[in-house]
Design a protein around this motif. Structure first.
Motif, short mmCIF file in Angstrom:
data_model
loop_
_atom_site.label_atom_id
_atom_site.label_comp_id
_atom_site.label_asym_id
_atom_site.label_seq_id
_atom_site.Cartn_x
_atom_site.Cartn_y
_atom_site.Cartn_z
N ARG A 45 -32.64 40.37 32.24
CA ARG A 45 -33.71 39.42 31.99
C ARG A 45 -34.12 38.80 33.32
O ARG A 45 -33.26 38.42 34.11
CB ARG A 45 -33.21 38.35 31.03
N VAL A 47 -35.21 36.04 35.93
CA VAL A 47 -34.95 34.61 36.03
C VAL A 47 -35.86 33.92 37.04
O VAL A 47 -35.91 32.70 37.08
CB VAL A 47 -33.47 34.31 36.37
N ASP A 60 -37.72 29.92 32.46
CA ASP A 60 -36.81 29.23 31.55
C ASP A 60 -36.62 29.98 30.24
O ASP A 60 -36.21 29.42 29.24
CB ASP A 60 -37.31 27.82 31.27
N TYR A 62 -34.40 32.21 29.46
CA TYR A 62 -33.09 32.83 29.37
C TYR A 62 -32.07 31.84 28.81
O TYR A 62 -32.22 30.62 28.98
CB TYR A 62 -32.63 33.35 30.73
#
Length: 64
Positions: A45, A47, A60, A62
């Motif tokens: 994912r 970041v 934001d 995650y």
């Protein structure tokens, strides 16, 4: 290398962050996948967005 693609639903077209030296989706267009990565195979994912620098932001989306 010039290319034009339409990304299928639930798939990604992956570009390397060192595009001159990355073996990314552009170099896998001859495979059965056409160079696309199915969503079910994505395990990481993002970041941060760091390029271009003026778009730098921590994401934001995650979990903690």
């Amino acid at each position: 290398m010039e290319f034009k693609v339409s990304v299928p639903a639930d798939s990604y077209w992956v570009m390397g962050d060192n595009r001159q030296n990355s073996t990314d989706s552009r170099y896998h267009q001859d495979l059965p996948s056409g160079g696309f990565v199915n969503r079910e195979f994505v395990v990481g994912r993002a970041v941060v967005i760091s390029w271009p620098f003026e778009h730098w932001i921590l994401l934001d989306n995650y979990p903690d």
